[in-house]
Design a protein around this motif. Structure first.
Motif, short mmCIF file in Angstrom:
data_model
loop_
_atom_site.label_atom_id
_atom_site.label_comp_id
_atom_site.label_asym_id
_atom_site.label_seq_id
_atom_site.Cartn_x
_atom_site.Cartn_y
_atom_site.Cartn_z
N TRP A 35 26.09 29.99 -38.50
CA TRP A 35 26.99 29.74 -37.27
C TRP A 35 27.37 29.40 -36.44
CZ3 TRP A 35 29.59 25.80 -39.52
CH2 TRP A 35 30.29 24.76 -39.04
N HIS A 49 23.88 28.17 -34.52
CA HIS A 49 23.17 26.55 -34.38
C HIS A 49 24.51 25.63 -34.36
CE1 HIS A 49 19.24 27.83 -34.46
NE2 HIS A 49 19.70 28.33 -35.93
N ASP A 57 32.73 13.79 -30.19
CA ASP A 57 33.94 14.13 -30.60
C ASP A 57 33.99 14.36 -32.51
OD1 ASP A 57 35.93 12.57 -31.15
OD2 ASP A 57 35.61 10.63 -31.96
N THR A 58 33.33 15.69 -31.82
CA THR A 58 33.78 16.38 -33.16
C THR A 58 35.27 16.07 -34.34
OG1 THR A 58 32.35 18.24 -32.18
CG2 THR A 58 33.16 18.95 -34.85
N LEU A 69 37.36 20.82 -39.12
CA LEU A 69 37.12 21.06 -40.50
C LEU A 69 38.71 22.48 -40.66
CD1 LEU A 69 33.57 22.04 -39.05
CD2 LEU A 69 34.48 20.29 -40.76
N PHE A 123 34.48 14.45 -47.39
CA PHE A 123 33.24 14.56 -47.47
C PHE A 123 32.49 15.21 -48.49
CE2 PHE A 123 34.10 17.33 -44.07
CZ PHE A 123 33.62 18.47 -44.42
N ALA A 159 27.63 16.57 -46.63
CA ALA A 159 27.59 17.23 -45.42
C ALA A 159 26.24 17.97 -45.44
CB ALA A 159 28.78 18.84 -46.05
N GLN A 183 23.75 15.66 -43.95
CA GLN A 183 24.69 15.54 -42.43
C GLN A 183 23.71 16.06 -41.43
OE1 GLN A 183 27.99 14.20 -41.13
NE2 GLN A 183 27.89 15.43 -39.50
N ILE A 184 23.75 17.79 -42.34
CA ILE A 184 22.93 18.68 -41.56
C ILE A 184 22.23 18.68 -42.09
CG2 ILE A 184 23.39 21.06 -41.44
CD1 ILE A 184 26.10 21.08 -42.59
N LEU A 189 23.44 12.99 -37.74
CA LEU A 189 24.11 12.57 -37.54
C LEU A 189 24.26 11.54 -36.09
CD1 LEU A 189 27.24 11.01 -39.02
CD2 LEU A 189 28.29 12.16 -37.30
N PHE A 211 18.87 19.97 -38.36
CA PHE A 211 18.51 20.96 -38.16
C PHE A 211 17.15 21.04 -39.14
CE2 PHE A 211 22.47 21.13 -36.29
CZ PHE A 211 22.12 22.11 -35.36
N LEU A 227 16.66 25.17 -40.65
CA LEU A 227 17.55 25.63 -41.35
C LEU A 227 16.50 25.30 -42.78
CD1 LEU A 227 20.23 25.42 -40.05
CD2 LEU A 227 19.75 27.24 -39.99
N LEU A 265 26.19 27.05 -44.87
CA LEU A 265 26.69 26.68 -44.15
C LEU A 265 27.95 25.90 -44.58
CD1 LEU A 265 23.65 26.42 -41.48
CD2 LEU A 265 25.68 27.82 -41.33
C1 HEC Z 1 26.40 18.08 -31.19
C2 HEC Z 1 27.50 18.75 -31.71
C3 HEC Z 1 27.13 19.28 -33.10
C4 HEC Z 1 26.68 20.42 -33.24
C5 HEC Z 1 25.80 21.99 -32.89
C6 HEC Z 1 26.89 20.60 -35.06
N1 HEC Z 1 27.47 19.91 -35.40
FE1 HEC Z 1 28.00 19.65 -36.76
N2 HEC Z 1 29.47 17.39 -36.32
C7 HEC Z 1 29.44 16.78 -35.61
C8 HEC Z 1 30.23 15.56 -35.48
C9 HEC Z 1 29.81 14.96 -34.40
C10 HEC Z 1 30.31 15.44 -37.14
C11 HEC Z 1 31.15 14.41 -37.37
C12 HEC Z 1 32.65 13.83 -37.46
C13 HEC Z 1 33.13 12.15 -37.75
O1 HEC Z 1 32.99 13.22 -38.80
O2 HEC Z 1 33.55 11.99 -36.70
C14 HEC Z 1 30.14 16.65 -37.96
C15 HEC Z 1 30.59 16.60 -38.78
C16 HEC Z 1 30.20 17.95 -39.81
C17 HEC Z 1 30.94 18.25 -41.07
C18 HEC Z 1 31.00 17.43 -41.53
C19 HEC Z 1 30.36 16.31 -43.15
C20 HEC Z 1 30.56 15.63 -42.16
O3 HEC Z 1 29.52 14.62 -43.77
O4 HEC Z 1 31.07 14.78 -41.67
C21 HEC Z 1 29.76 19.45 -41.06
C22 HEC Z 1 30.56 20.22 -42.67
C23 HEC Z 1 29.40 19.59 -40.37
N3 HEC Z 1 29.45 19.01 -39.04
C24 HEC Z 1 29.04 21.06 -40.02
C25 HEC Z 1 28.11 21.19 -39.43
C26 HEC Z 1 26.79 22.76 -39.60
C27 HEC Z 1 26.84 23.56 -40.44
C28 HEC Z 1 25.87 22.51 -38.25
C29 HEC Z 1 25.19 23.70 -37.49
C30 HEC Z 1 24.23 24.24 -38.49
C31 HEC Z 1 26.65 21.72 -37.12
N4 HEC Z 1 27.44 21.00 -37.65
C32 HEC Z 1 26.34 21.34 -35.40
C33 HEC Z 1 28.76 17.46 -34.30
C34 HEC Z 1 28.28 19.00 -34.51
#
Ligand code: HEC
Length: 109
Positions: free
Chosen positions: A27, A30, A50-51, A54, A63, A68, A71-72, A76, A88, A92, A100
């Protein structure tokens, strides 16, 4: 025999512990750059991508674990094809991703 059982439970416990430590390490390595250590996503990169927060129960409910996971693994993109979260799959394993997702669920208040 009792000693063996005790030894086995110690071993099981420490393996679980090691796995938990790995998840946190993954976590930090990454995910925290965007989502933050606390999952709130208030980092510079998180704001740019625009994260979302959580720790928000409503967001968590929006979701499924499968979504999830996908998406990982696959990443996305927004409608214009710009990457918001990178895939990833090459970094991973499936098990690490599952762990995760479980960790991400623990941020929920
Ligand atoms: C470059 C930035 C970035 C990184 C690095 C990143 N995320 Fe995300 N993540 C996002 C964004 C942007 C969203 C979507 C937000 C939304 O729903 O509008 C998101 C959504 C999610 C969600 C919600 C699931 C979904 O289906 O919407 C999860 C769970 C998540 N990320 C886990 C992770 C994990 C675990 C990692 C590391 C392996 C990770 N993220 C790395 C940007 C990032």
């Amino acid at each position: 025999m009792r000693k063996l059982t005790a030894l086995l439970s110690v071993l099981t416990f420490s393996t679980a512990f090691v796995v938990a430590a790995d998840v946190k390490e993954n976590w930090s390595k990454h995910c925290a750059s965007c989502h933050g250590k606390d999952g709130k996503g208030q980092t510079k990169a998180g704001k740019m991508a625009d994260t979302r927060d959580l720790t928000d129960a409503a967001y968590q409910a929006s979701f499924t674990d499968d979504e999830a996971f996908k998406q990982i693994k696959e990443g996305l993109k927004d409608k214009a094809g710009k990457e918001r979260m990178k895939p990833f799959a090459d970094k991973l394993s499936d098990d690490e991703i599952k762990a995760l997702v479980a960790l991400a669920r623990t941020f929920k208040k």
